[in-house]
Design a protein around this motif. Structure first.
Motif, PDB file in Angstrom:
ATOM      1  N   ASN A  53      41.367  30.286  34.242  1.00  0.00           N
ATOM      2  CA  ASN A  53      39.968  30.699  34.245  1.00  0.00           C
ATOM      3  C   ASN A  53      39.492  30.927  32.826  1.00  0.00           C
ATOM      4  OD1 ASN A  53      39.987  30.682  37.020  1.00  0.00           O
ATOM      5  ND2 ASN A  53      40.469  32.846  37.181  1.00  0.00           N
ATOM      6  N   LYS A  54      38.255  30.524  32.577  1.00  0.00           N
ATOM      7  CA  LYS A  54      37.653  30.739  31.269  1.00  0.00           C
ATOM      8  C   LYS A  54      36.353  31.497  31.460  1.00  0.00           C
ATOM      9  CE  LYS A  54      39.336  26.737  28.774  1.00  0.00           C
ATOM     10  NZ  LYS A  54      38.931  25.564  27.998  1.00  0.00           N
ATOM     11  N   LYS A  55      35.991  32.215  30.450  1.00  0.00           N
ATOM     12  CA  LYS A  55      34.723  32.931  30.466  1.00  0.00           C
ATOM     13  C   LYS A  55      33.591  31.926  30.284  1.00  0.00           C
ATOM     14  CE  LYS A  55      32.173  36.543  28.165  1.00  0.00           C
ATOM     15  NZ  LYS A  55      32.080  37.488  27.060  1.00  0.00           N
ATOM     16  N   ILE A  56      32.506  32.103  31.051  1.00  0.00           N
ATOM     17  CA  ILE A  56      31.343  31.226  30.923  1.00  0.00           C
ATOM     18  C   ILE A  56      30.604  31.590  29.647  1.00  0.00           C
ATOM     19  CG2 ILE A  56      29.128  30.577  31.924  1.00  0.00           C
ATOM     20  CD1 ILE A  56      30.323  31.140  34.647  1.00  0.00           C
TER      21      ILE A  56
END
Length: 66
Positions: A53-56
Motif C-alpha cells: 500500500n502507498k499513500k495517495i
C-alpha cells in the motif's frame, strides 16, 4: 483446463472451416486464453503483494479533471 482446451479446439476448427465462432476473454478469461493457446507452457512468476500500500499523493492541478 481440459474443458477450456476442448472448447477452444472446437472454436478453432469451426473458424478454420469458414464459420464464425467468436472467442472472447476479459480479465481472467484473457489469462486462460493465453495459457490455452500457449499449450499451458506459459511461464509466470509469483509476486509477493503483501504490504504494498502507498499513500495517495493528491495533485491540486488534477482536481478539475477528477
Amino acid at each position: 483446463m481440459r474443458k477450456v482446451k476442448k472448447i477452444l479446439a472446437l472454436a478453432v476448427k469451426q473458424n478454420s472451416n469458414g464459420s464464425k465462432f467468436p472467442v472472447w476473454g476479459t480479465c481472467l478469461g484473457c489469462e486462460i486464453l493465453v495459457y490455452a493457446f500457449s499449450d499451458f507452457k506459459f511461464r509466470h512468476l509469483l509476486i509477493n503483494t503483501e504490504n504494498t500500500n502507498k499513500k495517495i499523493e493528491w495533485s491540486p492541478e488534477t482536481f478539475p479533471n477528477s
